[in-house]
Design a protein around this motif. Sequence first.
Motif, PDB file in Angstrom:
ATOM      1  N   ARG A  40      41.338  21.783  46.765  1.00  0.00           N
ATOM      2  CA  ARG A  40      42.191  20.710  47.281  1.00  0.00           C
ATOM      3  C   ARG A  40      42.766  20.979  48.653  1.00  0.00           C
ATOM      4  O   ARG A  40      42.648  20.184  49.557  1.00  0.00           O
ATOM      5  CB  ARG A  40      43.335  20.413  46.326  1.00  0.00           C
ATOM      6  CG  ARG A  40      44.159  19.212  46.775  1.00  0.00           C
ATOM      7  CD  ARG A  40      45.287  18.882  45.820  1.00  0.00           C
ATOM      8  NE  ARG A  40      45.898  17.616  46.174  1.00  0.00           N
ATOM      9  CZ  ARG A  40      46.769  17.461  47.171  1.00  0.00           C
ATOM     10  NH1 ARG A  40      47.129  18.491  47.915  1.00  0.00           N
ATOM     11  NH2 ARG A  40      47.273  16.271  47.441  1.00  0.00           N
ATOM     12  N   HIS A  41      43.443  22.145  48.824  1.00  0.00           N
ATOM     13  CA  HIS A  41      44.103  22.379  50.111  1.00  0.00           C
ATOM     14  C   HIS A  41      44.372  23.857  50.374  1.00  0.00           C
ATOM     15  O   HIS A  41      44.390  24.674  49.459  1.00  0.00           O
ATOM     16  CB  HIS A  41      45.417  21.588  50.217  1.00  0.00           C
ATOM     17  CG  HIS A  41      46.506  22.087  49.324  1.00  0.00           C
ATOM     18  ND1 HIS A  41      46.877  21.423  48.192  1.00  0.00           N
ATOM     19  CD2 HIS A  41      47.308  23.187  49.378  1.00  0.00           C
ATOM     20  CE1 HIS A  41      47.870  22.076  47.600  1.00  0.00           C
ATOM     21  NE2 HIS A  41      48.134  23.156  48.300  1.00  0.00           N
ATOM     22  N   VAL A  42      44.644  24.129  51.655  1.00  0.00           N
ATOM     23  CA  VAL A  42      45.184  25.400  52.140  1.00  0.00           C
ATOM     24  C   VAL A  42      46.346  25.018  53.048  1.00  0.00           C
ATOM     25  O   VAL A  42      46.168  24.239  53.988  1.00  0.00           O
ATOM     26  CB  VAL A  42      44.133  26.205  52.944  1.00  0.00           C
ATOM     27  CG1 VAL A  42      44.752  27.464  53.530  1.00  0.00           C
ATOM     28  CG2 VAL A  42      42.932  26.546  52.082  1.00  0.00           C
ATOM     29  N   ILE A  96      45.565  21.936  55.545  1.00  0.00           N
ATOM     30  CA  ILE A  96      44.124  21.692  55.582  1.00  0.00           C
ATOM     31  C   ILE A  96      43.711  21.191  54.209  1.00  0.00           C
ATOM     32  O   ILE A  96      43.858  21.896  53.209  1.00  0.00           O
ATOM     33  CB  ILE A  96      43.355  22.961  55.974  1.00  0.00           C
ATOM     34  CG1 ILE A  96      43.865  23.459  57.327  1.00  0.00           C
ATOM     35  CG2 ILE A  96      41.856  22.675  56.007  1.00  0.00           C
ATOM     36  CD1 ILE A  96      43.310  24.785  57.746  1.00  0.00           C
ATOM     37  N   PHE A  97      43.253  19.946  54.175  1.00  0.00           N
ATOM     38  CA  PHE A  97      42.877  19.299  52.930  1.00  0.00           C
ATOM     39  C   PHE A  97      41.370  19.134  52.836  1.00  0.00           C
ATOM     40  O   PHE A  97      40.706  18.885  53.842  1.00  0.00           O
ATOM     41  CB  PHE A  97      43.493  17.898  52.833  1.00  0.00           C
ATOM     42  CG  PHE A  97      44.974  17.877  52.636  1.00  0.00           C
ATOM     43  CD1 PHE A  97      45.525  18.195  51.402  1.00  0.00           C
ATOM     44  CD2 PHE A  97      45.816  17.523  53.675  1.00  0.00           C
ATOM     45  CE1 PHE A  97      46.894  18.151  51.202  1.00  0.00           C
ATOM     46  CE2 PHE A  97      47.193  17.483  53.486  1.00  0.00           C
ATOM     47  CZ  PHE A  97      47.727  17.800  52.248  1.00  0.00           C
ATOM     48  N   ALA A 111      39.108  15.593  47.772  1.00  0.00           N
ATOM     49  CA  ALA A 111      40.207  15.643  46.806  1.00  0.00           C
ATOM     50  C   ALA A 111      41.370  14.737  47.187  1.00  0.00           C
ATOM     51  O   ALA A 111      42.017  14.166  46.317  1.00  0.00           O
ATOM     52  CB  ALA A 111      40.707  17.082  46.655  1.00  0.00           C
ATOM     53  N   THR A 112      41.655  14.589  48.480  1.00  0.00           N
ATOM     54  CA  THR A 112      42.875  13.878  48.870  1.00  0.00           C
ATOM     55  C   THR A 112      42.675  12.405  49.180  1.00  0.00           C
ATOM     56  O   THR A 112      43.646  11.684  49.335  1.00  0.00           O
ATOM     57  CB  THR A 112      43.557  14.560  50.071  1.00  0.00           C
ATOM     58  OG1 THR A 112      42.637  14.601  51.165  1.00  0.00           O
ATOM     59  CG2 THR A 112      44.009  15.951  49.710  1.00  0.00           C
ATOM     60  N   GLY A 148      43.551  10.917  53.720  1.00  0.00           N
ATOM     61  CA  GLY A 148      42.361  11.709  53.954  1.00  0.00           C
ATOM     62  C   GLY A 148      41.658  11.203  55.182  1.00  0.00           C
ATOM     63  O   GLY A 148      41.903  10.107  55.645  1.00  0.00           O
ATOM     64  N   SER A 149      40.828  12.043  55.700  1.00  0.00           N
ATOM     65  CA  SER A 149      40.105  11.685  56.897  1.00  0.00           C
ATOM     66  C   SER A 149      38.770  12.392  56.866  1.00  0.00           C
ATOM     67  O   SER A 149      38.626  13.445  56.249  1.00  0.00           O
ATOM     68  CB  SER A 149      40.911  12.113  58.124  1.00  0.00           C
ATOM     69  OG  SER A 149      40.224  11.802  59.307  1.00  0.00           O
TER      70      SER A 149
END
Length: 138
Positions: A41-43, A54-55, A59-60, A72-73
């Motif tokens: 998912r992320h850091v 950082i996604f 997931a986002t 999200g992008s």
Amino acid sequence: MPHSSPLRVLETCLYAEDLDAAHDFYTGVLELKLHSRAEGRHVFLHCDTGMVLIFNPDATEVCDPDGIPCHGSRGVEHVCWAVEREDLDGWRDRLIAHGVAIEHEQSWPNGARSVYFRDPAGNSLEFATPRLWENDPD
């Protein structure tokens, strides 16, 4: 009700599908400190008093109606970090030593300097001296 303008950027987001590569790059090369990590998912990383999130867009971009709004992008994003003038060349040398290609170096009319490079996900990153914007202090 009166209010003041925002104080500063508290967090900024980048997107990367390979979070392991992002983690290694941002902690190992850029020396940001890990705040937290959710597998797949992320850091989340500390950068002085701000955060770099950082996604994984897979997931986002899925919305949870009871949670934080989806965001999200995909594609290339950009972040610029301020570094002291006397440290800019050292950062450029560190990037090169870690196999990171320098994409461009810029000397600005106001005397500021920038170094552009990419993270493993292709995001455009920049180190710049603090006077890049006219209202920045030396």
